[in-house]
Design a protein around this motif. Structure first.
Motif, mmCIF file in Angstrom:
data_model
loop_
_atom_site.group_PDB
_atom_site.id
_atom_site.type_symbol
_atom_site.label_atom_id
_atom_site.label_comp_id
_atom_site.label_asym_id
_atom_site.label_seq_id
_atom_site.Cartn_x
_atom_site.Cartn_y
_atom_site.Cartn_z
ATOM 1 N N UNK A 162 0.831 -1.209 0.000
ATOM 2 C CA UNK A 162 0.000 0.000 0.000
ATOM 3 C C UNK A 162 0.864 1.258 0.000
ATOM 4 N N UNK A 163 1.899 1.266 0.823
ATOM 5 C CA UNK A 163 2.795 2.434 0.901
ATOM 6 C C UNK A 163 3.516 2.648 -0.426
ATOM 7 N N UNK A 164 3.930 1.548 -1.067
ATOM 8 C CA UNK A 164 4.622 1.661 -2.355
ATOM 9 C C UNK A 164 3.695 2.218 -3.431
ATOM 10 N N UNK A 165 2.445 1.769 -3.419
ATOM 11 C CA UNK A 165 1.483 2.238 -4.423
ATOM 12 C C UNK A 165 1.159 3.712 -4.216
ATOM 13 N N UNK A 166 0.981 4.110 -2.960
ATOM 14 C CA UNK A 166 0.556 5.484 -2.664
ATOM 15 C C UNK A 166 1.729 6.444 -2.461
ATOM 16 N N UNK A 167 2.943 5.922 -2.408
ATOM 17 C CA UNK A 167 4.121 6.751 -2.151
ATOM 18 C C UNK A 167 3.950 7.554 -0.853
ATOM 19 N N UNK A 168 3.502 6.855 0.192
ATOM 20 C CA UNK A 168 3.210 7.519 1.468
ATOM 21 C C UNK A 168 4.490 7.976 2.146
ATOM 22 N N UNK A 169 4.527 9.210 2.649
ATOM 23 C CA UNK A 169 5.736 9.707 3.327
ATOM 24 C C UNK A 169 5.820 9.211 4.764
ATOM 25 N N UNK A 170 7.009 9.279 5.340
ATOM 26 C CA UNK A 170 7.194 8.929 6.748
ATOM 27 C C UNK A 170 6.518 9.965 7.639
ATOM 28 N N UNK A 171 6.199 9.614 8.895
ATOM 29 C CA UNK A 171 5.654 10.602 9.829
ATOM 30 C C UNK A 171 6.667 11.720 10.067
ATOM 31 N N UNK A 172 6.226 12.874 10.548
ATOM 32 C CA UNK A 172 7.158 13.979 10.835
ATOM 33 C C UNK A 172 8.236 13.538 11.817
ATOM 34 N N UNK A 173 9.459 14.038 11.595
ATOM 35 C CA UNK A 173 10.565 13.657 12.471
ATOM 36 C C UNK A 173 10.311 14.145 13.899
ATOM 37 N N UNK A 174 10.836 13.429 14.888
ATOM 38 C CA UNK A 174 10.512 13.730 16.301
ATOM 39 C C UNK A 174 11.267 14.922 16.865
ATOM 40 N N UNK A 175 11.210 16.041 16.168
ATOM 41 C CA UNK A 175 11.796 17.260 16.711
ATOM 42 C C UNK A 175 10.775 17.915 17.640
#
Length: 745
Positions: free
Chosen positions: A195-208
């Protein structure tokens, strides 16, 4: 039977001074579910800190490996007692009682949060099915909460009755659940990856710190303070505090250690590593996948049902996703329902331990008249859990806030206890938390110190950011501490030993042998567990002639009722008031009949495994047991037979007698033996012999030839692939016999 070097042992009766008691141990590794947190930890964390939650869940899971090392070191020093024993030995009884109060808060809430979470998943699936089949619209939030709470109460009451009866949790079932979890996790990872490959989903925001979205409820009493916004480190600690639920279950390592086979410590490390990998992959990936796959506006409705929401938002046909959702719910229900049972077992074990130590009076551990379990403790624990579920009204977030209090403070106190013990009890250990330096002969435990510091920082921050949990957990801990203190003082003033209770001398022996017990080979072994049901011992004492055969009275201390384990089992930890009461009653019965008995205790994870291994070590010829109050006579005999089959290659033969309260007796032989043929079977065999004798003349034939020939023909049919037909005919034969018996009765 495997035994430990410091297993106490004894034999004798009142006439020989203070009787001695032998205690030996054997334990098996059991499966403990550590993966329940994956079903609610990620969603709860995101509800407080926003889309960066997966990174903090991952950080907590990595940190859990360090915390696990603290528990491994604790296990290498102590046997039973876990946090309670470690804190008492290092910081004293007062802090130990506070620590066990926090741990009890953890255990009390484990059941409700797991049961309610399972109910939420079931309600979510029901909602999806109703809408799919156009039976109704979306269920109201109040309805979902009601379903979740009702399910949690039903599961809690079910396991209350199972624990009251003393029904053991099945390692076979646990293994099957583990396999299901593995299949589900693999499917989830593969499908989510696609699913992630098909949708090109980004990672969650970095934990800053700037990416944290701390809500007012996340800040608690710090909501009107500028500190979280000024100090990024404080904001990070707050985020970790709201993610700490993912680390629950570490105290169960002590329980695993008690039951793990030799070599204990290496096997515990291996078990810990496997658990770490599973929980790291499952819990953290679920949180990452949810943020990357479920749309933000949709995900807010699935924070208490995260994996269910994930299943319904994957790429693929709706009906396939719905089926997978059902599979996820089934697996999750097994895991979470098992956690409800673990909570009851763990609570019972912790309170049994403090009761044995004199903190709680023996009243709490008085056995059930029928089942012999510590039912009063179980009743109290379950009552508190049901009340908690009702108060929560099926709200997982409310329970999660409370649960975090017990989790983090029990961890912190155990870390502090192990740190203090490095200085109060120095010396070599089987295992130490890494990163230790020695300066001028003084050890500096840097690793252990940093872990403990981090635990206390998170615990203190949680005090200010979780006001409801702080007040509820603090009140519960103080209340339980007061109960412990009052009960302990009353016990001291009232005297330690009840009236008419014998005192026993616990001697240490390396293993359970006839010589150690003082019994000759061929003795009669009489297991006892309930002082209200010793009729089978009375029957044996009535018929036995002095000097002919020795009688060994055995009590099996089931280790599964404890919440934790140690490296070695001490005599006074395995021989408590229950054993004292049992053996006092047994000695009284023997004295009235003028007979002598030998006494022994074995600690085992399975009742009949412990009995049969003890009988093997003692070279007993006969085992005399009372009727089980939990199973039928046939089921009891089947369980005994299965336990016998699991013994080593050199399986000895035993005569088994099961005595019934009405005086009837069932006789069995454990091991290969000639069958007891009825008159009908003997007549049938004789008729066949006569008929075949004429047919094969002049060859000589005996009755055993007919039996041998018939058995070989059956075996030949099975080997030719007709086993199903043979089994079908056998089943018809058995059913016909049962009908005949029923018609005659």
């Amino acid at each position: 039977m495997s035994s430990t070097p410091n297993s106490p042992a004894a034999a004798g009766s009142r006439g020989n001074g203070i009787p001695r008691v032998i205690v030996a141990t054997t334990a098996l590794l059991t499966f403990i579910s550590f993966w329940r947190a994956a079903y609610y930890a990620g969603g709860e964390a995101e509800g407080y800190i926003g889309k960066t939650a997966p990174w903090f869940i991952l950080a907590i899971m990595l940190f859990s490996y360090a915390v696990r090392a603290v528990y491994v070191e604790s296990c290498s020093m102590f046997v039973r007692g876990g946090v309670y024993r470690a804190v008492k030995m290092s910081l004293g009884g007062t802090l130990a009682k506070f620590s066990v109060s926090a741990l009890m808060f953890d255990y009390i809430l484990t059941g409700p949060i797991s049961g309610v979470a399972a109910g939420r998943y079931l309600a979510g699936l029901t909602d999806e099915l109703l809408q799919y089949f156009h039976l109704s619209g979306p269920l109201a939030s109040g309805t979902i909460s009601f379903i979740a709470a009702s399910f949690a109460i039903a599961v809690t009451l079910y396991f209350w009755w199972q624990n009251t009866k003393g029904v053991a949790e099945s390692s076979e079932k646990a293994l099957q659940i583990m396999k299901l979890v593995t299949v589900m996790v693999v499917m989830l990872i593969v499908w989510c990856g696609y699913t992630i490959a098909v949708r090109h989903s980004p990672l969650p925001p970095w934990p800053y710190p700037r990416n944290l979205r701390l809500t007012t409820s996340a800040l608690g009493w710090l909501a009107h303070s500028s500190l979280p916004h000024t100090f990024g480190v404080l904001a990070v600690l707050i985020a970790l505090g709201h993610s700490v639920l993912a680390m629950s279950g570490e105290e169960s390592l002590a329980q695993v250690y008690r039951e793990i086979e030799s070599p204990k410590l290496p096997n515990l490390k291996k078990a810990g590593a496997v658990i770490f990998v599973y929980s790291l992959v499952f819990t953290s990936l679920v949180s990452f996948f949810a943020v990357m796959i479920i749309p933000d506006d949709v995900r807010q409705h699935f924070l208490e049902n995260l994996i269910g929401g994930l299943a319904m938002n994957l790429e693929g046909p709706f009906i396939i996703r719905l089926i997978f959702h059902g599979f996820v719910v089934v697996v999750g229900t097994f895991i979470l329902a098992g956690a409800v049972n673990t909570a009851i077992v763990g609570s019972n074990g912790v309170l049994n331990r403090v009761s044995e130590d004199g903190v709680l009076s023996a009243w709490f551990r008085q056995p059930h008249k029928r089942f012999g379990t510590s039912y009063r403790i179980i009743n109290i624990v379950v009552a508190l859990q049901v009340i908690t579920i009702i108060i929560s009204r099926g709200d997982v977030t409310f329970l999660a806030n409370l649960y975090a209090f017990g989790v983090i403070w029990s961890f912190a106190m155990n870390g502090l206890a192990v740190l203090v013990l490095r200085y109060t009890s120095p010396g070599q250990r089987e295992f130490q938390v890494p990163l230790n330096f020695t300066i001028r002969g003084v050890q500096i435990p840097v690793g252990l110190g940093l872990i403990t510091l981090m635990l206390f920082l998170i615990a203190v921050v949680n005090l200010f950011t979780k006001p409801i949990a702080t007040m509820a957990g603090g009140a519960f801990s103080v209340l339980l501490y007061i109960v412990f203190t009052i009960s302990e003082r009353r016990g001291r003033h009232g005297g330690a030993s009840p009236v008419e209770m014998d005192q026993f001398n616990l001697e240490l022996e390396s293993e359970l042998t006839p010589e150690a017990v003082g019994a000759r080979p061929g003795n009669i072994l009489v297991p006892i567990s309930n002082h209200y049901a010793l009729y089978h011992l009375g029957n044996v004492l009535d018929r036995i002639k002095p000097g002919r055969r020795d009688v060994v009275v055995l009590h099996v201390r089931l280790l599964r009722r404890s919440a934790s384990g140690e490296n070695e089992l001490e005599a006074d930890q395995l021989f408590g008031s229950i054993e004292q009461q049992l053996f006092s009653q047994a000695l009284s019965m023997a004295e009235k009949r003028g007979k002598s008995i030998r006494l022994a205790v074995v600690a085992a994870n399975d009742l009949w495994d412990g009995i049969l291994r003890a009988a093997t070590s003692l070279q007993s010829s006969t085992i005399v047991a009372g009727r089980s109050n939990r199973e039928s006579n046939e089921e009891q005999a089947r369980q005994i037979g299965e336990a016998w089959e699991k013994l080593g290659d050199a399986k000895p033969q035993f005569n088994l007698e099961i005595h019934l309260p009405n005086g009837d007796k069932l006789y069995k032989v454990l091991g290969p033996h000639a069958p007891n043929l009825t008159a009908n079977e003997v007549n049938l065999l004789h008729r066949l012999w006569l008929r075949f004798s004429d047919a094969v003349a002049p060859l000589e034939m005996h009755h055993h030839d007919v039996v041998h020939f018939a058995l070989e023909e059956v075996q030949k049919e099975m080997e030719e692939g007709h086993e199903d037909i043979v089994v079908s005919r056998l089943r018809q034969h058995l059913e016909a016999n049962q009908k005949k018996k029923a018609s005659k009765s």
